[in-house]
Structures are given as C-alpha cells and as structure tokens.
Design an enzyme around this catalytic site. Structure first.
Site, PDB file in Angstrom:
ATOM      1  N   GLY A  20      14.328  -8.963  -4.677  1.00 51.86           N
ATOM      2  CA  GLY A  20      13.010  -8.598  -4.285  1.00 51.86           C
ATOM      3  C   GLY A  20      11.912  -8.437  -5.487  1.00 51.86           C
ATOM      4  O   GLY A  20      12.077  -9.262  -6.538  1.00 51.86           O
ATOM      5  N   TYR A 147       8.374   6.901   5.608  1.00 53.81           N
ATOM      6  CA  TYR A 147       7.949   5.764   4.239  1.00 53.81           C
ATOM      7  C   TYR A 147       6.682   6.336   3.773  1.00 53.81           C
ATOM      8  O   TYR A 147       6.396   6.113   2.704  1.00 53.81           O
ATOM      9  CB  TYR A 147       8.088   4.494   4.964  1.00 53.81           C
ATOM     10  CG  TYR A 147       8.221   3.413   3.904  1.00 53.81           C
ATOM     11  CD1 TYR A 147       8.769   3.136   2.819  1.00 53.81           C
ATOM     12  CD2 TYR A 147       6.803   2.604   3.828  1.00 53.81           C
ATOM     13  CE1 TYR A 147       8.799   2.208   1.850  1.00 53.81           C
ATOM     14  CE2 TYR A 147       6.672   1.457   3.026  1.00 53.81           C
ATOM     15  CZ  TYR A 147       7.850   1.381   1.921  1.00 53.81           C
ATOM     16  OH  TYR A 147       7.450   0.575   0.952  1.00 53.81           O
ATOM     17  N   LYS A 151       5.459   7.296   0.222  1.00 52.17           N
ATOM     18  CA  LYS A 151       4.738   6.393  -0.742  1.00 52.17           C
ATOM     19  C   LYS A 151       3.085   7.092  -1.110  1.00 52.17           C
ATOM     20  O   LYS A 151       2.542   6.828  -2.114  1.00 52.17           O
ATOM     21  CB  LYS A 151       4.225   5.052   0.068  1.00 52.17           C
ATOM     22  CG  LYS A 151       5.775   4.476   0.176  1.00 52.17           C
ATOM     23  CD  LYS A 151       6.325   4.074  -1.297  1.00 52.17           C
ATOM     24  CE  LYS A 151       7.385   2.944  -1.451  1.00 52.17           C
ATOM     25  NZ  LYS A 151       7.886   2.778  -2.621  1.00 52.17           N
TER      26      LYS A 151
END
Ligand code: NAD
Length: 246
Positions: A20, A147, A151
């Site tokens: 990735g 998430y 973040k």
C-alpha cells in the site's frame, strides 16, 4: 538547480512498508536516493522491495523501535505509515477496539517520534511525515468512529511536535488521505460482501471520479520529506480527490 526532491545522503525510516501507501513511500524514497529502512510487521512482504533494508518491526512495540534506532543511528526522515481501520460507530466499538485503534494509530507514532526525534535534534534537523486521514478532524466519515478519533489525534500530535521543535530544524507534517486503492482497502471491500458494489460506493464519493493511488500519496510524502518543503510544518496536507471539498 539540482534534482528536485533529492534525498541523497539521507537516512529514512518508513513504517508499514510491505504494501500500500508505505510501500510506495519506501520506493519513492529509494528512488530519491535515500538510505531506506523499510519496516513492517510482515518482513516477508518486503522481500522484493529493491534498494531498501527490510526490517521486521511491530510499530506498537517500543522495544522493536528502540532496537531499530540502535541499528540505524540518527535518521533524517521518519514516515509513520502504520494505521488500522475499525468499522463502526461508538456503539460497535468495544474497549479493545478503541485501545487497538489508539495503540496502532497513535501510540506507534508517539513511540517512533519520541525515539528518533532526539537524534534529529542533535543533527540539527529532520522531517517527520505522519499518515492521518480525511476521516479525522477534517471530516466525519460514517462508521469510522475509532479510526476518525485516532487519526484526529495523529493531527494533534503532528501539530504539537511541529510547534515545539520548529526552532530546532524539525518539520512535522500530516497527510490526510482520502480513499486510496490499497490491498487493505480491497480486503475491506471484499468483507462487505459485494466487492463491485463496495468499489462503486467508494468511487462515488470521490469528486475526481476514481480512487487515489499509493504513488500519488508517496509523491506528497516525498515532497514533505524533502528540502523543497522547508517552509511547511505543522500542517495537514489533504489528498482526497476533492472528497472533503464536496
Ligand atoms: P495497508 O493496510 O494496505 O498496509 C499496512 C501495512 O502495515 C501492511 O504491510 C501491514 O503488514 C503493516 N502493519 C500492520 N500493523 C503493523 C504493525 N503493528 N507494525 C508494523 N507494520 C504493521 O495500509 P494502507 O491502506 O496503505 O494505509 C497506510 C496508512 O495510510 C495507514 O495509516 C492508513 O490509516 C492511512 N490511510 C489509508 C487510506 C486508504 O484509503 N488506503 C486512506 C487514508 C489514510
């Protein structure tokens, strides 16, 4: 004028380098001339990563990070790529999911920065690039509770480090990516049952009309790591196909 985005003579640590975005960043840093320590929990996944030294490392483990630092000595560039997506709202997010999101997404960066920053300060400079996401303090994304919260913490951490060390030659920036076509994203699409429908849904929310590419994020990371970005620090660099602008 010399080559743009030249990292010749620089030592760079890249985490999540097996696939990735992190993989594309490691490749871009190698191509720019850096000596790259490509780190991932999946060491075997880096067997075909040319020009970099592959290091098996769990970014959540301080002892692994400290051994890495003993091995590398002071570095010039740190790219923090590790991140984990929990799917769901706060009501779907058990304590262990919340802990895991913060351990992998935030604690890992706290630990790598705290380990490598003193060497950068001693050298008189260094650059740190942290992978955040538009799902953070930039925008709310449904079912990305843990998430998005973690973040957003990455963004706060980035700004704080940048402010505290700007006078020591350190730059620290975050990349807030939108939907990037990576192996883990494809896994999440498959997990939704109908891959094609999931892909269409992800594409539909990108005003540019397609998913992002890891190489596009890597180009931004390379810019941020390089001398050409000497005037930017403490910022969130959004790369999302226009998603958060819609
Ligand atoms: P990915 O999930 O495809 O790859 C992640 C890599 O991290 C894997 O090689 C995996 O082995 C490694 N890894 C996992 N846990 C680790 C650990 N504890 N220590 C070391 N390595 C570990 O990742 P990706 O989709 O390329 O995302 C990379 C980063 O970009 C993450 O921080 C992610 O949150 C962020 N991001 C991704 C997207 C996207 O759409 N793909 C969007 C915004 C932000």
């Amino acid at each position: 004028m010399g080559r743009l985005f030249d990292l010749t003579g620089k030592k760079a640590v890249v985490t999540a380098a097996a696939q990735g975005i992190g993989r594309a960043v490691a490749e871009a840093f190698v191509a720019a001339g850096a000596r790259v320590y490509a780190c991932d929990i999946n060491k075997a996944g880096m067997a075909d990563l040319k020009g970099a030294e592959a290091v098996g490392l769990d970014a959540a483990r301080l002892d692994h990070i400290e051994s890495l630092a003993d091995h590398t000595g002071p570095i010039d560039v740190l790219f923090n790529g590790v991140g984990w997506v929990h799917h769901g709202t706060i009501l779907d997010c058990a304590e262990e999911d919340w802990r895991r999101a913060f351990t992998l997404n935030v604690d890992s960066m706290y630990r790598t920065i705290r380990t490598f920053l003193p060497g950068m300060v001693e050298k008189g400079g260094g650059t740190i690039v942290n992978m955040a996401s538009v799902a953070s303090s930039v925008i709310a994304v449904p079912n990305r509770f843990a998430y998005g919260a973690s973040k957003a913490a990455v963004i706060g951490l980035t700004k704080s480090v940048a402010a505290d060390f700007v006078g020591k030659g350190i730059r620290c920036n975050a990349i807030a990516a939108g939907t990037i076509d990576t192996p883990s994203l494809r896994d999440r699409m498959r997990a939704q049952g109908d891959f094609d429908q999931a892909m269409a849904g992800f594409v539909a929310r990108q005003p540019v009309g397609r998913l992002g590419r890891s190489s596009e994020v890597a180009a931004l990371a390379l810019y941020l790591a390089s001398e050409e970005a000497a005037f930017t620090t403490g910022q969130v660099h959004v790369i999302d196909g226009g998603w958060s602008n819609a």
